[in-house]
Write a protein that holds these residues in place. Sequence first.
Motif, PDB file in Angstrom:
ATOM      1  N   ILE B  50       0.857  -1.181   0.000  1.00  0.00           N
ATOM      2  CA  ILE B  50       0.000   0.000   0.000  1.00  0.00           C
ATOM      3  C   ILE B  50       0.890   1.227   0.000  1.00  0.00           C
ATOM      4  O   ILE B  50       1.658   1.433   0.936  1.00  0.00           O
ATOM      5  N   ARG B  51       0.806   1.998  -1.053  1.00  0.00           N
ATOM      6  CA  ARG B  51       1.668   3.164  -1.122  1.00  0.00           C
ATOM      7  C   ARG B  51       0.959   4.407  -0.639  1.00  0.00           C
ATOM      8  O   ARG B  51       1.551   5.330  -0.121  1.00  0.00           O
ATOM      9  N   ASP B  52      -0.338   4.437  -0.855  1.00  0.00           N
ATOM     10  CA  ASP B  52      -1.018   5.700  -0.714  1.00  0.00           C
ATOM     11  C   ASP B  52      -2.515   5.421  -0.675  1.00  0.00           C
ATOM     12  O   ASP B  52      -3.021   4.673  -1.497  1.00  0.00           O
ATOM     13  N   VAL B  53      -3.184   5.959   0.307  1.00  0.00           N
ATOM     14  CA  VAL B  53      -4.630   5.751   0.394  1.00  0.00           C
ATOM     15  C   VAL B  53      -5.334   7.096   0.255  1.00  0.00           C
ATOM     16  O   VAL B  53      -5.362   7.891   1.192  1.00  0.00           O
ATOM     17  N   PRO B  54      -5.897   7.379  -0.920  1.00  0.00           N
ATOM     18  CA  PRO B  54      -6.645   8.625  -1.072  1.00  0.00           C
ATOM     19  C   PRO B  54      -7.887   8.604  -0.175  1.00  0.00           C
ATOM     20  O   PRO B  54      -8.695   7.686  -0.266  1.00  0.00           O
ATOM     21  N   THR B  55      -7.999   9.571   0.679  1.00  0.00           N
ATOM     22  CA  THR B  55      -9.039   9.560   1.694  1.00  0.00           C
ATOM     23  C   THR B  55      -9.916  10.800   1.590  1.00  0.00           C
ATOM     24  O   THR B  55      -9.417  11.903   1.377  1.00  0.00           O
ATOM     25  N   TYR B  56     -11.205  10.580   1.727  1.00  0.00           N
ATOM     26  CA  TYR B  56     -12.141  11.699   1.730  1.00  0.00           C
ATOM     27  C   TYR B  56     -12.660  11.844   3.151  1.00  0.00           C
ATOM     28  O   TYR B  56     -13.055  10.861   3.765  1.00  0.00           O
ATOM     29  N   VAL B  57     -12.618  13.062   3.680  1.00  0.00           N
ATOM     30  CA  VAL B  57     -13.028  13.258   5.062  1.00  0.00           C
ATOM     31  C   VAL B  57     -14.339  14.022   5.124  1.00  0.00           C
ATOM     32  O   VAL B  57     -14.474  15.082   4.506  1.00  0.00           O
ATOM     33  N   VAL B  58     -15.300  13.430   5.795  1.00  0.00           N
ATOM     34  CA  VAL B  58     -16.568  14.129   6.023  1.00  0.00           C
ATOM     35  C   VAL B  58     -16.610  14.471   7.505  1.00  0.00           C
ATOM     36  O   VAL B  58     -16.857  13.620   8.347  1.00  0.00           O
ATOM     37  N   ASP B  59     -16.301  15.710   7.812  1.00  0.00           N
ATOM     38  CA  ASP B  59     -16.196  16.127   9.207  1.00  0.00           C
ATOM     39  C   ASP B  59     -17.414  16.965   9.576  1.00  0.00           C
ATOM     40  O   ASP B  59     -17.487  18.152   9.272  1.00  0.00           O
ATOM     41  N   TYR B  60     -18.384  16.327  10.248  1.00  0.00           N
ATOM     42  CA  TYR B  60     -19.576  17.077  10.674  1.00  0.00           C
ATOM     43  C   TYR B  60     -19.307  17.809  11.979  1.00  0.00           C
ATOM     44  O   TYR B  60     -20.061  18.661  12.391  1.00  0.00           O
ATOM     45  N   ASP B  61     -18.229  17.418  12.659  1.00  0.00           N
ATOM     46  CA  ASP B  61     -17.987  17.913  14.008  1.00  0.00           C
ATOM     47  C   ASP B  61     -17.241  19.242  14.006  1.00  0.00           C
ATOM     48  O   ASP B  61     -17.637  20.183  14.690  1.00  0.00           O
ATOM     49  N   ARG B  62     -16.191  19.328  13.258  1.00  0.00           N
ATOM     50  CA  ARG B  62     -15.354  20.517  13.136  1.00  0.00           C
ATOM     51  C   ARG B  62     -14.957  21.088  14.495  1.00  0.00           C
ATOM     52  O   ARG B  62     -15.266  22.233  14.819  1.00  0.00           O
ATOM     53  N   THR B  63     -14.309  20.275  15.273  1.00  0.00           N
ATOM     54  CA  THR B  63     -13.815  20.718  16.563  1.00  0.00           C
ATOM     55  C   THR B  63     -12.319  20.437  16.600  1.00  0.00           C
ATOM     56  O   THR B  63     -11.774  19.840  15.655  1.00  0.00           O
ATOM     57  N   THR B  64     -11.667  20.828  17.670  1.00  0.00           N
ATOM     58  CA  THR B  64     -10.233  20.545  17.788  1.00  0.00           C
ATOM     59  C   THR B  64      -9.979  19.052  17.787  1.00  0.00           C
ATOM     60  O   THR B  64      -9.018  18.581  17.192  1.00  0.00           O
ATOM     61  N   VAL B  65     -10.851  18.304  18.450  1.00  0.00           N
ATOM     62  CA  VAL B  65     -10.625  16.861  18.527  1.00  0.00           C
ATOM     63  C   VAL B  65     -10.752  16.217  17.154  1.00  0.00           C
ATOM     64  O   VAL B  65      -9.935  15.381  16.758  1.00  0.00           O
ATOM     65  N   SER B  66     -11.768  16.625  16.387  1.00  0.00           N
ATOM     66  CA  SER B  66     -11.945  16.013  15.071  1.00  0.00           C
ATOM     67  C   SER B  66     -10.812  16.411  14.135  1.00  0.00           C
ATOM     68  O   SER B  66     -10.315  15.599  13.363  1.00  0.00           O
ATOM     69  N   ARG B  67     -10.380  17.670  14.233  1.00  0.00           N
ATOM     70  CA  ARG B  67      -9.263  18.092  13.383  1.00  0.00           C
ATOM     71  C   ARG B  67      -7.988  17.358  13.770  1.00  0.00           C
ATOM     72  O   ARG B  67      -7.172  17.013  12.929  1.00  0.00           O
ATOM     73  N   GLY B  68      -7.827  17.136  15.079  1.00  0.00           N
ATOM     74  CA  GLY B  68      -6.672  16.371  15.549  1.00  0.00           C
ATOM     75  C   GLY B  68      -6.655  14.977  14.956  1.00  0.00           C
ATOM     76  O   GLY B  68      -5.616  14.456  14.561  1.00  0.00           O
ATOM     77  N   LEU B  69      -7.830  14.378  14.844  1.00  0.00           N
ATOM     78  CA  LEU B  69      -7.927  13.035  14.272  1.00  0.00           C
ATOM     79  C   LEU B  69      -7.501  13.049  12.808  1.00  0.00           C
ATOM     80  O   LEU B  69      -6.752  12.182  12.344  1.00  0.00           O
ATOM     81  N   ILE B  70      -7.973  14.066  12.079  1.00  0.00           N
ATOM     82  CA  ILE B  70      -7.607  14.167  10.661  1.00  0.00           C
ATOM     83  C   ILE B  70      -6.095  14.336  10.523  1.00  0.00           C
ATOM     84  O   ILE B  70      -5.455  13.702   9.677  1.00  0.00           O
ATOM     85  N   ASP B  71      -5.523  15.175  11.408  1.00  0.00           N
ATOM     86  CA  ASP B  71      -4.075  15.364  11.372  1.00  0.00           C
ATOM     87  C   ASP B  71      -3.350  14.057  11.659  1.00  0.00           C
ATOM     88  O   ASP B  71      -2.321  13.758  11.048  1.00  0.00           O
ATOM     89  N   ALA B  72      -3.891  13.291  12.604  1.00  0.00           N
ATOM     90  CA  ALA B  72      -3.258  12.017  12.936  1.00  0.00           C
ATOM     91  C   ALA B  72      -3.230  11.110  11.714  1.00  0.00           C
ATOM     92  O   ALA B  72      -2.269  10.379  11.478  1.00  0.00           O
ATOM     93  N   PHE B  73      -4.293  11.156  10.904  1.00  0.00           N
ATOM     94  CA  PHE B  73      -4.327  10.329   9.695  1.00  0.00           C
ATOM     95  C   PHE B  73      -3.300  10.797   8.679  1.00  0.00           C
ATOM     96  O   PHE B  73      -2.586   9.990   8.093  1.00  0.00           O
ATOM     97  N   THR B  74      -3.210  12.114   8.459  1.00  0.00           N
ATOM     98  CA  THR B  74      -2.287  12.593   7.427  1.00  0.00           C
ATOM     99  C   THR B  74      -0.840  12.499   7.878  1.00  0.00           C
ATOM    100  O   THR B  74       0.056  12.365   7.056  1.00  0.00           O
TER     101      THR B  74
END
Lengths: 367, 390
Positions: B50-74
Amino acid sequence: MKALRGLLRKESYHILRDRRTLTVIVVLPVLQVILFGFAIRTDVNDVRLAVVDPTPDYATIALRNRFDATGTFRTVAVLHRVDELSASFQTGAAQLAVVFEPRFAERLAHDGVARVQVITDATEPNTASARQSYAFAVIQDYERSVRAASNDVRIVPDGRLRFNPTRESSNLFVPGLMAMVLTIISALMTALSLTREKETGTMESLLVSPLRPVEIIVGKVAPYLLIGLLSVALILVEARFVFNVPMRGSIVLLVGEALLFILVSLSIGILVSARTSSQRVAMLIALVGTMLPNQLLSGFVFPVESLPRALQILSNVVPARWFVLIARGIMLKGVGLAYLWRETLILAGMALLLLALSARSFKVRLS
Amino acid sequence: MSIVRGLRRVLALARAEVLHVVRDRAMTVQIVVMPIVQLLVLANAATFQIRDVPTYVVDYDRTTVSRGLIDAFTAGGLFHIVGTAPSAALANDALLRGRATMVLTIPNDFESSIVRTRVGRVQLELNAEKGSSVGIVQSYAGQILAAYSARLSIEVRPTTQLARAAPTQATPVRGAARIEIRAQGWYNATLNYKHYMVPGILVALMTMIGTLLTAQNIAREKEVGTLEQLNVTPITRGQFIAAKLLPFLALALINLTLGLIVARLVFAVPMRGSIMLLYGAAAVYLVVALGIGLWVSTIVETQQQAMFVTFFILMVYLLMSGLFTPVDSMPEWVRALSQLNPVRHFVTIARAILMKGAGPSEIARPMLILAAYGVAVLTLAVRQHTKRSA
């Protein structure tokens, strides 16, 4: 026009009279789809698991039970020391080993950290890493359940596998096989049928006839187009009734796309034959040149995303790559032209380009 | 006396075959260059890495915690975000178009639920069209979620415990039960799939060229009419088959040599066992592979038929040999059937000698099967070949 009809009739007789070849062309693809549909799998199941558990306790037993409960792992040996492992790996009795550290539960409860080692037989790295990741998932799952009791934050993923929820291999490979089979029938058979006329000297007589080069090409390839379509129909019937592959999109669209793909393959055949003079060179190019690239660069078995960057770019010129995308899109995702127009345009472009090229190189031979 | 004469006949005919190949430039190039190019290119292809997983994020929450999660993924480098929009429809569209392999949906009560109940839920939708790599992606995502929740455990403390936690624990990280997993791969520690694939692809190419050339050989003589001429010479059926077999066997061994050089110099494939043993095994295997080609050649009438039959035999052999997809994944009856597949045995032998350093005793079983196969196929080819034209 009348001359063309005559040629068409002659070609059809050629194919129809040669019963043996005809049977082979029609029956073999059907058999192959059945065989491969069952045989080509990359599912990782029935992993032979060895457990090294020096001091069994409630935690290690719970984790071991979880492994057995997945259905993916089958415990073949429970050992006490790591050095006993080597033998079971060498004979192939075990494919993966989970090694607990001594006093596992105690450490987990008191130190808060317990160590476990996952050892895989990595001779075959592709499945080895898949097995490894399944083992990781089981252990992490257990870890989460242990934490559920504690006051820790948990993020629970709700995983969904779209388009192929059961991860059934035949759902993925049967649409791909269609591309393989169509390539053989269209590209190889056309290449041979044209070079054969050259080799036996009958091409001369065709060329001095009032037929235009384009008409000769049309006359030569039209029968193979029909055979190709017949194969598509047979394979689709198999896909439905033998493998239960879903058909979520429009079957008419799929047949149309298949026609387009056949056209591309046919033009490759014509091009190869226009450039070569003997059947044996045509065969070599057609067989060695198409078999492995088709299998490896089309995303049929190995996802295109897994290829190195340079090969991903190269894979763009492999027509099967686009057809595999289209076939899976229509059958598994149920999408229509709105989503597949790009792939369709690429195939159409390839068909036009190759047909133009082959018509041109064919004319050159006239002079 | 008659043996010498027979040998001379075989050699004369074999020489004719060699000249045929050598004089045809286009053909020599195809035979020598094409396999090398394919080996160089395709050895890189057969991987589920697996070289690369193109990911689409649907963030309904838009809080620091949810953004932190997205950052953890990237942050891991594996997942890269191809789009973010609080719209399930757009995400679904990206999945259908194949632009995204994974859709991560974070519900709007994500942060508040973590603070209140210590449990947050997210949805991971994966495009299972990608086959077996999906399982690996899923487990990567699980690891990221686990690591992120461990981090949150420290950052987001429940209000009731805040006072207690700080003074009593010197290392607050260790507060939670954690299982540390270490992974180890034996025999191929770096998980280099090229070391595994190169011997396999080499075998595939050798088999294809050898079988194809022999299969079209007699068919061509039939088509051109020269078989008639050979039939009226005093050559026996056995001599005829031998003369057709030997040149191509030599040719395939040359291919093997070139391939091994490429494998060593370009891919640094380990050669832990005896090379002589590999050549010995290859010679036995080639008798089988080429014998099958000759047998096909004797039953068909035209080169077109020869080609078609060979293509299908080869496809079955290659795809069911464990070359690309593991034999272990196949259903029981197919596994039993694959015992009949010579490619499977030789692939096993080649990998065992090169990667595991196996000696004669370790490969005895597949070798015996191959030898038996060779005798059977040759007998069949000789018997099938009649000197009378039908």
